[in-house]
Each structure stands twice: as C-alpha cells, then as structure tokens.
Design a protein around this motif. Sequence first.
Motif, PDB file in Angstrom:
ATOM      1  N   VAL A   1       0.879  -1.175   0.000  1.00 50.28           N
ATOM      2  CA  VAL A   1       0.000   0.000   0.000  1.00 50.28           C
ATOM      3  C   VAL A   1       0.911   1.218   0.000  1.00 50.28           C
ATOM      4  N   ALA A   2       0.790   2.036  -1.025  1.00 48.03           N
ATOM      5  CA  ALA A   2       1.662   3.211  -1.134  1.00 48.03           C
ATOM      6  C   ALA A   2       1.329   4.221  -0.046  1.00 48.03           C
ATOM      7  N   PRO A   3       2.348   4.874   0.523  1.00 47.83           N
ATOM      8  CA  PRO A   3       2.062   5.977   1.446  1.00 47.83           C
ATOM      9  C   PRO A   3       1.478   7.155   0.670  1.00 47.83           C
ATOM     10  N   ARG A   4       0.876   8.060   1.392  1.00 51.50           N
ATOM     11  CA  ARG A   4       0.419   9.299   0.768  1.00 51.50           C
ATOM     12  C   ARG A   4       1.594  10.270   0.728  1.00 51.50           C
ATOM     13  N   TRP A   5       1.787  10.908  -0.428  1.00 53.26           N
ATOM     14  CA  TRP A   5       2.970  11.745  -0.630  1.00 53.26           C
ATOM     15  C   TRP A   5       2.612  13.221  -0.659  1.00 53.26           C
ATOM     16  N   ASP A   6       3.421  14.004   0.046  1.00 55.39           N
ATOM     17  CA  ASP A   6       3.414  15.457  -0.098  1.00 55.39           C
ATOM     18  C   ASP A   6       4.549  15.767  -1.067  1.00 55.39           C
ATOM     19  N   ALA A   7       4.188  15.939  -2.344  1.00 55.57           N
ATOM     20  CA  ALA A   7       5.218  16.111  -3.376  1.00 55.57           C
ATOM     21  C   ALA A   7       5.988  17.416  -3.196  1.00 55.57           C
ATOM     22  N   GLU A   8       5.337  18.442  -2.658  1.00 58.16           N
ATOM     23  CA  GLU A   8       6.015  19.733  -2.480  1.00 58.16           C
ATOM     24  C   GLU A   8       7.142  19.617  -1.455  1.00 58.16           C
ATOM     25  N   ARG A   9       6.863  18.919  -0.353  1.00 56.91           N
ATOM     26  CA  ARG A   9       7.862  18.806   0.723  1.00 56.91           C
ATOM     27  C   ARG A   9       8.662  17.507   0.649  1.00 56.91           C
ATOM     28  N   HIS A  10       8.276  16.626  -0.275  1.00 52.14           N
ATOM     29  CA  HIS A  10       8.961  15.351  -0.462  1.00 52.14           C
ATOM     30  C   HIS A  10       8.989  14.569   0.860  1.00 52.14           C
ATOM     31  N   ILE A  11       7.798  14.322   1.383  1.00 51.40           N
ATOM     32  CA  ILE A  11       7.656  13.570   2.630  1.00 51.40           C
ATOM     33  C   ILE A  11       6.421  12.678   2.508  1.00 51.40           C
ATOM     34  N   SER A  12       6.493  11.502   3.099  1.00 49.68           N
ATOM     35  CA  SER A  12       5.373  10.567   3.011  1.00 49.68           C
ATOM     36  C   SER A  12       4.546  10.599   4.285  1.00 49.68           C
ATOM     37  N   HIS A  13       3.266  10.219   4.140  1.00 49.27           N
ATOM     38  CA  HIS A  13       2.345  10.087   5.259  1.00 49.27           C
ATOM     39  C   HIS A  13       1.781   8.673   5.272  1.00 49.27           C
ATOM     40  N   PRO A  14       1.372   8.178   6.443  1.00 44.45           N
ATOM     41  CA  PRO A  14       0.868   6.805   6.515  1.00 44.45           C
ATOM     42  C   PRO A  14      -0.341   6.585   5.615  1.00 44.45           C
ATOM     43  N   PRO A  15      -0.558   5.342   5.162  1.00 47.22           N
ATOM     44  CA  PRO A  15      -1.726   5.041   4.319  1.00 47.22           C
ATOM     45  C   PRO A  15      -3.033   5.309   5.061  1.00 47.22           C
ATOM     46  N   SER A  16      -4.065   5.571   4.299  1.00 50.65           N
ATOM     47  CA  SER A  16      -5.388   5.850   4.863  1.00 50.65           C
ATOM     48  C   SER A  16      -6.215   4.565   4.932  1.00 50.65           C
ATOM     49  N   PRO A  17      -7.309   4.560   5.709  1.00 52.17           N
ATOM     50  CA  PRO A  17      -8.204   3.403   5.713  1.00 52.17           C
ATOM     51  C   PRO A  17      -8.745   3.080   4.322  1.00 52.17           C
ATOM     52  N   GLU A  18      -9.001   4.113   3.529  1.00 55.04           N
ATOM     53  CA  GLU A  18      -9.521   3.869   2.171  1.00 55.04           C
ATOM     54  C   GLU A  18      -8.502   3.121   1.319  1.00 55.04           C
ATOM     55  N   GLN A  19      -7.228   3.470   1.450  1.00 57.55           N
ATOM     56  CA  GLN A  19      -6.194   2.758   0.703  1.00 57.55           C
ATOM     57  C   GLN A  19      -6.098   1.300   1.145  1.00 57.55           C
ATOM     58  N   VAL A  20      -6.216   1.081   2.452  1.00 58.33           N
ATOM     59  CA  VAL A  20      -6.163  -0.292   2.957  1.00 58.33           C
ATOM     60  C   VAL A  20      -7.386  -1.074   2.480  1.00 58.33           C
ATOM     61  N   ARG A  21      -8.547  -0.444   2.455  1.00 62.93           N
ATOM     62  CA  ARG A  21      -9.758  -1.107   1.946  1.00 62.93           C
ATOM     63  C   ARG A  21      -9.570  -1.518   0.474  1.00 62.93           C
ATOM     64  N   GLU A  22      -9.009  -0.614  -0.322  1.00 68.10           N
ATOM     65  CA  GLU A  22      -8.765  -0.946  -1.734  1.00 68.10           C
ATOM     66  C   GLU A  22      -7.791  -2.111  -1.854  1.00 68.10           C
ATOM     67  N   ALA A  23      -6.796  -2.166  -0.977  1.00 65.66           N
ATOM     68  CA  ALA A  23      -5.843  -3.278  -0.999  1.00 65.66           C
ATOM     69  C   ALA A  23      -6.546  -4.594  -0.666  1.00 65.66           C
ATOM     70  N   TRP A  24      -7.459  -4.584   0.300  1.00 58.06           N
ATOM     71  CA  TRP A  24      -8.204  -5.795   0.633  1.00 58.06           C
ATOM     72  C   TRP A  24      -9.089  -6.245  -0.536  1.00 58.06           C
ATOM     73  N   GLU A  25      -9.646  -5.282  -1.254  1.00 60.38           N
ATOM     74  CA  GLU A  25     -10.486  -5.648  -2.408  1.00 60.38           C
ATOM     75  C   GLU A  25      -9.661  -6.310  -3.497  1.00 60.38           C
ATOM     76  N   ARG A  26      -8.392  -5.888  -3.639  1.00 63.74           N
ATOM     77  CA  ARG A  26      -7.513  -6.503  -4.639  1.00 63.74           C
ATOM     78  C   ARG A  26      -6.932  -7.833  -4.160  1.00 63.74           C
ATOM     79  N   HIS A  27      -6.775  -7.960  -2.834  1.00 64.80           N
ATOM     80  CA  HIS A  27      -6.102  -9.143  -2.288  1.00 64.80           C
ATOM     81  C   HIS A  27      -6.906  -9.707  -1.112  1.00 64.80           C
ATOM     82  N   PRO A  28      -8.102 -10.221  -1.374  1.00 64.77           N
ATOM     83  CA  PRO A  28      -8.966 -10.670  -0.274  1.00 64.77           C
ATOM     84  C   PRO A  28      -8.412 -11.878   0.480  1.00 64.77           C
ATOM     85  N   ASP A  29      -7.454 -12.591  -0.106  1.00 65.29           N
ATOM     86  CA  ASP A  29      -6.905 -13.774   0.561  1.00 65.29           C
ATOM     87  C   ASP A  29      -5.722 -13.456   1.473  1.00 65.29           C
TER      88      ASP A  29
END
Length: 477
Positions: free
Chosen positions: A124-152
């Motif tokens: 699951v990719a982190p969320r990126w602040d491209a201006e400051r070049h720093i990452s933020h932790p993944p969101s629940p929505e990103q994790v939900r999308e990952a579960w939909e792609r990889h339910p097993d």
Amino acid sequence: MLDALAEYQRLGRYGFTPPGHRQGRGADRRVRDVLGDALRCDVLATPGLDDRLARGDRLPEAEALMADAVGAQTAFFSTCGSSLSVKAAMLAVAGGDGGLIVGRDSHKSIVAGLVFSGVQPYWVAPRWDAERHISHPPSPEQVREAWERHPDAAGALIVSPSPYGTCADISGIAEVCHERGKPLIIDEAWGAHLPFHDDLPTWAMDAGADICVVSVHKMGAGFEQGSVFHVQGDLVDHGRLKLCADLLTTTSPNVLLYCAIDGWRRQMVEHGRELLTAALENAARARTELARIPGITVMEQELLGVEASHDLDRMQVLLDVSETGATGYQVVDWLRENRRIDMGHSDHRRVLATLSMADDKTTIDTLVDALAAWRVQLTDPRPPRMRLPEPRELQLESVLRPRDAFFGPTEAVPIEETPGRIAAEQVTPYPPGIPVIVPGELIDRAVIDYLRTGLAAGMNVPDPTDPELNTLRVVAR
C-alpha cells in the motif's frame, strides 16, 4: 525482573555458568572502567536470575504486569529489538505461504521479515506530499482498496507513528481489517509512551490493533534492543505468536534489557502521566523557541489533515531548514562537530529532534542555542544538487517476492545499468530506515539518480553490498 536482579546481588550469588567475565571479575580493567556497573548486572537468566526451571516465574510475571499496565491481553518481552518482534508477528499471522497487506513506508526490518519468511507483500503506497517530499501513513480507504484486490491476504501491517511522529488512522484501518475477520499488526516502534498520556496519539491497542510492537528504547527508558509486543483478541493465535518469537529470539537474553523494560513499566504506572505532562510542556516550549530562528520551520500543521496524517506525536520535533538553503545533512554534521549534539534524523531539507521525558529546560535551551548558533554562522551553504523524484517515480513495481529475489541467482552490475533490472538487495537511507528499493522490485532511473545524488549530498545508505553504490546486486538474467 528488577527485584530479582537486586536480590541476586544482595545474596552475593556466584555462578559457574556464562557469562565468562563473572560480573566483571574476569574483564580487562579498561573494560571495567567503562562498563563496570553493566558488567556487574550481566547475569544468566536461568540458572541465575531465576532457578534452572524458572520456578520463580520472574519473566512471565513481568510480562503480565506490562500487559496490565497498558491494557493489553498479553505482552512478550524481546531483547532483540522490535526488528525481531515485528518478524515474529509477521510469521504468526502469515507464515508458511501467506500474504500481508503492508505499508510501503515500512522499516527495513519488515522487509527483512519478508525475505526471511517468504511472505508475499501486497504493498500500500504511502500518501505523498510532493512539495515537501515527505510521506504520510496510508489511509483506511487505501487499505480497503488493498483488501479488495487481495482478499486472501492473512492480515495487514502498518507503521504508526512514523519516524517523523506522524500517525495513521489506526481505528479506521482496524475496522476495515476486522470487517473481513483479519488481524491488524501495528509497528508502533516509536510509540512505547503512547498508552500513558491522553494528550498523545491513541495507542494502537486502544484503537483496535490485534498486535502492537513497541521499542522501549526509543520513546521509553529501556536499553537499546529492548522491545515489547502486545496481543489482544482472538484473530491471532497467542501460542503461535510465542512459538514464532522463540524461533527467532536468542537463547541467551540479556537480563539488563529485561530489567530496564520492567523498571520503566513501573515508572510509567506510578509517575507516567506527570512525567509525560512535563515532557509535552517542554516539547511545546522547544517548538515555540525553535520557530523563532530565521529560516527554520517547525512542522506541525503541514503534517496533519485529510491528505496527510491522522495525528502527530509532538514529542517528535521536525524542523524544515530548506529556507536557509542548507540541507539537513549539513545541519546535523555542524551540530555534532561544533556543539557535540546528535540529532535523530536528517534528510535533504529536515532535521528531527526526538524529545523524551528525560529532557528539561537545560537540554531544550542547549538545543535552541545550538541551532541559533548554526544559523548565525551560516553564510552560503551551497549544498550539492539532489535529484528528487516525483512520487510515482519512487513507487517501484514489485515483480518477485522479496525472498525469491534475495535468495535466487544474483549478480552485481554497475549501478548505471540497473534500470529495468530486478533488485536483489534492499537500499535504505538511514535513518529513518525506510527502503527506497526492496528485493523483487523493478528498478527505474529516477530512483538511481535520487540515491546517487543523495549519497553525494550526505545521505547515509549503509545496507547495500557496495556502500558507495557503484554497483548494485540484481536478479541474474
């Protein structure tokens, strides 16, 4: 554990057992001059601190007290750091032939766990602040999308807080995982103090995590390598977790680490709130005074929000120095050389001061004065040019399991020839220890430019076979 060590010393016990230095008697005088008290406390766990059958139940009692102190169901002590604890958690949840949904901003110890276990990561990719070049932790929505792609997948693993103190929405992520009856592991190495004060970010177990790994030495008062992992609920087999920890841990644990963990737990139960209240007040003062130095931005609101982080541990004071034209690498080198101060983290535009309950007005004033002095002497820093890729350029495609890439046939090739090749080793700017390249990923030109120019600018990249990055190990053709 601490009481047992005090009793050992009071009774004048002596063991014809390891350690061979016999509480310092056999150590070189020059070693005793530096390590005297530590040597005196270095005794065998069994038979020594406890008897040969561990009938005193010293360690289980200390672990039970820790679990009670923080409201977990079970706690395990580790003397091999959270690097071991997180591997044990990964094996317990997904060992064998399983897969894990994993934040790509994970520490190198998690990648090592993937190599060791053969677990398939679903990144699951982190969320990126491209201006400051720093990452933020993944969101629940990103994790939900990952579960939909990889339910097993067998479970999910998220790092929170990050080394910068930024925190994921653990409650939201736990809810997403639990909807599917799957466990959530939180690598909370930087959050040992969180259960003990309401003004700190919510502790992972209170937010619904099933396993939580903490490094007592980072934000607590333990020795380096002291770690605890906690477990609750019925989504993780507690017995299997213990077995996995036993597979990895040493059979000769250092009781100094156990005792420091145990003593810190008691300190937090008795005095944690008042100590952390004072620490947070010191941190607030440090933030205010550091923000007055021209060209230094004390990052706070920039780290929070819908597209950023859910919460922030304000004990981590992140300073952006880019307005001055200097890099973070230049700042920390100057502070160490001229003021004998070491900083926890630096990158191309930031430095991090990790504060703790041990800090007070004197240490805060020392930090502020040192940074003010650095700013006064700064004229024309002229940092080397550094190539900063776009976020999409840093998100490499994973084409092989890390284990298969690492242990399969490999070859070392000139780094300029590696774009388009599959990495067979990880490459990790350190600190904070988040790999830019993971074994099994397809290398691109932007990442190579970032690493080579970063190395020239002062970045520390200690883990590749060739630390100067003239060559890189890739999967053989």
